[in-house]
Design a protein around this motif. Sequence first.
Motif: not given
Length: 375
Positions: A346-374
Amino acid sequence: MSLSRRALLCGCAGLVAAGGIAGVTDLARSAGTDRTHTGGTLRIGYLPITDAAPLLVAHGANTVAAGAVDSAEPVLFRSWAALAEAFLTRQVDVVHLLMPLAVQLRYGLGADVRVLGWNHTNGSALTVAPHITEPEQLAGTQVAIPFWWSIHNILVQQYLRAHGLRPVIRRSAERAGRTVELVVMSPSDMVPALANGSIAGFTVADPFNAAAQVRGVGRIHRYLGDLWRDHACCALVVHQDLLDRRPEVAQALTDGVVAAQARIDTDRPATAKMLAGGYLPQPLPAITTALTYPKPPPVRHPEWNPQRIGFQAFPYPSFTRALIEAMPATLVDGDTRFLDQLDPTRVHAELVDDRFVRAGLGGATPTRIEEIDPS
């Protein structure tokens, strides 16, 4: 969510203490700005690191629509604690903040802060004294971090544990016990401390890693982008009331930062010259190296391009979730009870407001899988 004056004062004091910096000099420097600020334009606050490049280029190249950002020079701060305090007390209106710090401000202090998008990805490293070639040699030493709630602290602790080392705070490190003491230090103090042997290494944003390497007092041991692929370090942060009352200004700011990010990638050496021309105090060779790294050392994941600081604004929800999941396991000197209430989903929806950046990028809503190797 409102922030009382009592909570604000206690929170600011806690931030200063957590940062290990009194912050008085920084706040005195910023006192020259108009705190009532009735003009309506946004004042920029920043640390002198390449993480701030999108905001600084947006200002220097005028990529933000007229009337949105103050034409006066952005206000420079020397520590994360001082920058966060100035932001909370409305001395500045828009800042680049460490993503974990933004989480702390919202959930630990109850501040109405919102992330508009990412300022950059990667751009940090673990730099060590020249004689250190293996992580095991850090046992019994001190390693500096820029702030407790930072991706640097999270990743360096994961890295140390992956190599059988145990991070500790407020106690001396012991070689026999394979412990490493973590201390918070202002980024500008890290290179001198490494040079005089006060610390064995530091992890921080560039150009301080590049500066240590250029001066020959340290060497880059691991890029943090080699531990977590294209991780967000700093985010573009504003107050909620800007979004509520002046969404058109928030959009202009976001569009300007997106345009600045594209401009940086078009000509990084030119960007280095702009930043060295008054925004950043480091020498041009260090800034240029930080933005380009023409000859990086061997890396574990070369396909990740971990040495390359990235500039893209879209804030991936998968990163926010993974970050929230990592924070409870991170040792910090401070109150961590606010983490108990956090739902990573839930934190992302509460902390981040991405409507402005989505508008600035032409409505893009990409996804990805996090790659972590410490390791």
